[in-house]
Design a protein around this motif. Sequence first.
Motif, short mmCIF file in Angstrom:
data_model
loop_
_atom_site.label_atom_id
_atom_site.label_comp_id
_atom_site.label_asym_id
_atom_site.label_seq_id
_atom_site.Cartn_x
_atom_site.Cartn_y
_atom_site.Cartn_z
N SER A 1 0.84 -1.19 0.00
CA SER A 1 0.00 0.00 0.00
C SER A 1 0.88 1.25 0.00
O SER A 1 2.00 1.24 -0.52
CB SER A 1 -0.93 -0.03 1.22
N VAL A 2 0.38 2.31 0.61
CA VAL A 2 1.07 3.60 0.56
C VAL A 2 2.43 3.54 1.25
O VAL A 2 3.40 4.18 0.81
CB VAL A 2 0.19 4.70 1.19
N ALA A 3 2.54 2.78 2.33
CA ALA A 3 3.81 2.71 3.06
C ALA A 3 4.93 2.24 2.16
O ALA A 3 6.05 2.77 2.19
CB ALA A 3 3.66 1.77 4.26
N GLU A 4 4.66 1.24 1.31
CA GLU A 4 5.69 0.73 0.41
C GLU A 4 6.04 1.75 -0.67
O GLU A 4 7.17 1.77 -1.16
CB GLU A 4 5.22 -0.58 -0.23
N VAL A 5 5.08 2.58 -1.06
CA VAL A 5 5.36 3.63 -2.04
C VAL A 5 6.27 4.69 -1.44
O VAL A 5 7.21 5.17 -2.09
CB VAL A 5 4.04 4.26 -2.55
N ILE A 6 6.02 5.06 -0.19
CA ILE A 6 6.90 6.01 0.50
C ILE A 6 8.30 5.43 0.62
O ILE A 6 9.30 6.13 0.39
CB ILE A 6 6.33 6.34 1.89
N GLU A 7 8.38 4.16 0.97
CA GLU A 7 9.69 3.50 1.06
C GLU A 7 10.37 3.47 -0.30
O GLU A 7 11.59 3.69 -0.41
CB GLU A 7 9.52 2.08 1.59
N GLY B 1 5.98 10.30 -8.19
CA GLY B 1 5.06 11.30 -7.67
C GLY B 1 3.96 11.65 -8.66
O GLY B 1 2.80 11.84 -8.28
N CYS B 2 4.30 11.71 -9.94
CA CYS B 2 3.29 11.98 -10.97
C CYS B 2 2.22 10.90 -10.99
O CYS B 2 1.01 11.18 -11.08
CB CYS B 2 3.96 12.08 -12.35
N ALA B 3 2.65 9.65 -10.92
CA ALA B 3 1.70 8.54 -10.94
C ALA B 3 0.77 8.58 -9.73
O ALA B 3 -0.45 8.39 -9.85
CB ALA B 3 2.46 7.22 -10.98
N VAL B 4 1.33 8.85 -8.57
CA VAL B 4 0.53 8.91 -7.34
C VAL B 4 -0.49 10.05 -7.41
O VAL B 4 -1.66 9.88 -7.07
CB VAL B 4 1.44 9.05 -6.12
N ALA B 5 -0.04 11.21 -7.85
CA ALA B 5 -0.93 12.37 -7.94
C ALA B 5 -2.10 12.10 -8.87
O ALA B 5 -3.26 12.41 -8.55
CB ALA B 5 -0.15 13.59 -8.42
N ALA B 6 -1.83 11.50 -10.02
CA ALA B 6 -2.90 11.21 -10.97
C ALA B 6 -3.88 10.19 -10.41
O ALA B 6 -5.09 10.30 -10.60
CB ALA B 6 -2.29 10.70 -12.28
N PHE C 1 -0.78 15.62 -2.13
CA PHE C 1 -0.59 14.33 -1.48
C PHE C 1 0.71 13.69 -1.96
O PHE C 1 1.48 13.14 -1.15
CB PHE C 1 -1.78 13.41 -1.79
N ALA C 2 0.96 13.74 -3.26
CA ALA C 2 2.18 13.16 -3.80
C ALA C 2 3.41 13.86 -3.23
O ALA C 2 4.42 13.23 -2.90
CB ALA C 2 2.18 13.25 -5.32
N LEU C 3 3.34 15.19 -3.08
CA LEU C 3 4.47 15.94 -2.58
C LEU C 3 4.63 15.77 -1.07
O LEU C 3 5.74 15.55 -0.56
CB LEU C 3 4.30 17.43 -2.91
N GLU C 4 3.53 15.87 -0.33
CA GLU C 4 3.59 15.89 1.13
C GLU C 4 3.80 14.50 1.72
O GLU C 4 4.55 14.34 2.69
CB GLU C 4 2.31 16.50 1.68
N VAL D 1 4.28 11.24 -0.20
CA VAL D 1 5.15 10.28 -0.89
C VAL D 1 6.57 10.82 -1.05
O VAL D 1 7.53 10.23 -0.57
CB VAL D 1 4.55 9.88 -2.25
N LEU D 2 6.72 11.95 -1.73
CA LEU D 2 8.06 12.52 -1.91
C LEU D 2 8.55 13.22 -0.65
O LEU D 2 9.76 13.31 -0.41
CB LEU D 2 8.07 13.50 -3.09
N ARG D 3 7.63 13.75 0.14
CA ARG D 3 7.91 14.41 1.42
C ARG D 3 8.81 15.63 1.25
O ARG D 3 9.67 15.92 2.07
CB ARG D 3 8.50 13.42 2.42
N HIS D 4 8.60 16.34 0.16
CA HIS D 4 9.21 17.65 -0.03
C HIS D 4 8.38 18.41 -1.06
O HIS D 4 7.54 17.82 -1.76
CB HIS D 4 10.67 17.55 -0.46
N PHE D 5 8.61 19.72 -1.16
CA PHE D 5 7.86 20.57 -2.09
C PHE D 5 8.80 21.27 -3.06
O PHE D 5 8.65 22.44 -3.36
CB PHE D 5 7.04 21.61 -1.31
#
Length: 562
Positions: free
Chosen positions: A113-119, A183-188, A203-206, A208-212
């Motif tokens: 899920s999302v945790a693995e995407v962040i990793e 990040g593009c894939a997640v945002a879409a 959401f993708a920035l904050e 998954v990528l955790r930066h802006f």
Amino acid sequence: MAVHKAAENWTLIDTAMARGRQGWAVLRDQGPGQVQFWFLALLIGAASGFAALFFRLGIDLLQSALYRVEDVTRLASAARNLPWYLFILWPTLGGLVVGLLLFKLSPGGRVRSVAEVIEGAALRDGRVERRAGLASALASLITLGSGGSSGREGPVVHLAAVIATWLNDLIQARGITARDLLGCAVAAAVSASFNAPIAGALFALEVVLRHFAVHAFAPIVIASAIGTVINRMEFGGVTEFDLNQQSPLEFYVELPAFLMLGLVCGVVAVILMRSIFWTDDRAEALRARLGVPPWIRPAVAGALLGCIAIFFPQIIGVGYETTSLALTGELLLRETIVIAIVKVAAVAITMGGRMGGGIFSPSLMVGSLVGLAFGLIATAAFPTVSGSPTLYALAGMGAVAAAVLGAPISTTLIVFELTGDWQTGLAVMVAVSTSTALASRLVDRSFFLTQLERRGVHLSKGPQAYLLCMFRVSNVMRAPDHARAVPTDDVWEALEAGVFIDPNATLEKAMPMFEQTARMWLPVVRIGDEGEPPQILGTLHHVDALARYNKALTATAAEEHS
């Protein structure tokens, strides 16, 4: 003349191919800074958007077939007329299929899920597991379609990450380019799933990528926009929740109530998260003690959910009907509290039972119920200075979801986009800020980061902690034939003193050893079987480890501020 013309054509073809190769090299190495990269973002945004759309339609189709309803948005109401045994039959069979699927195709039997995407964004060069990811998406579709009590956003995000991984491997993208495509894939995917373009991008920035960083903003916004267009092609421009009335706010006087609501929602969010982890631990311990095969576990969870659904059909699926009723104030205080408690238990059983689905939609439902209950009590106690209870439901929905996701900015915006109510921003922001501040102190910042911490992945502590996990000792050590190698006698002396490190260990283990032993280098030794002598592979030097670590920190800081 013809020969000359053919030669010119071949020259043009060779030039075009050379420029094509050069273009791919630009995309691969400098992608985010190039306009061409935006077109790639458009492509991956369209693919992820359609994947999210088909995932949602697949859930609707399966729910309609199994529970005999035409309008799945009214699933809880329609399901009341079904025979009781269907409530047990479908989740149990669904859990059995999910268990077999994950047991065969997903290592550890877990849904990705999302945790693995962040990793994947932080540690795996913008990549996730492809086969396990596809199996997880199918398992989540079956879970939600058969009556599991979870959400669709987690599977959709990971499915989009699988698409990004495939594209990254295809063009051999690395570093910033690979992570930005992820990040593009997640945002879409988020935008297409919820018709929320602003929140999808953030959401993708904050999360998954955790930066802006600026380099990521333009392509991610483009992908998010195309994801929204895909959603609206199918569902139109309507919001997910229709609020029938405006929610007045008695400014200043009522704000302390929303501060209190935020604290309550923070506690509820922590209870929701910890109940999932507690259930997962207890279920695994019980399964191991009884010797039950792992693939049976989701079926047992499905049977338990079915027993609950006989009396509370509101727990089936994502629960948007109940959330809508809470946001429009059509529930009584007693049933609001009871359904909230039952929903927390159902989510814990679903996710702790290793079925599929995400946490976001359940947190929206629980938050709206908690907010409505708080609002009904507050407005009854102070009728002359309070607004509508539905405003508290809206604020509570955002507050619990933000605390669970650890994403106050994108969650605040997604609440506005889901409801279309932009007039109550102050109340929602106050509740979201206090709930997130409280919950982040009681867990490792969010549900996803806590999941990773439980697996020994320390992303919640920032790059200064998790970057050490990226480097194996074997890749940093000096071999015995190195120009500045430590004399063999000194290495054996340290080894006899019990000071050494395994080559497969990471710098996360090595750095504390330097401090504890006060040594400038450590022997790197592979311990053989009993009776075999240890094999000295080299030495790990403190200065080399620090140099590699500092280089990684510098690269991370450069990416986050470019």
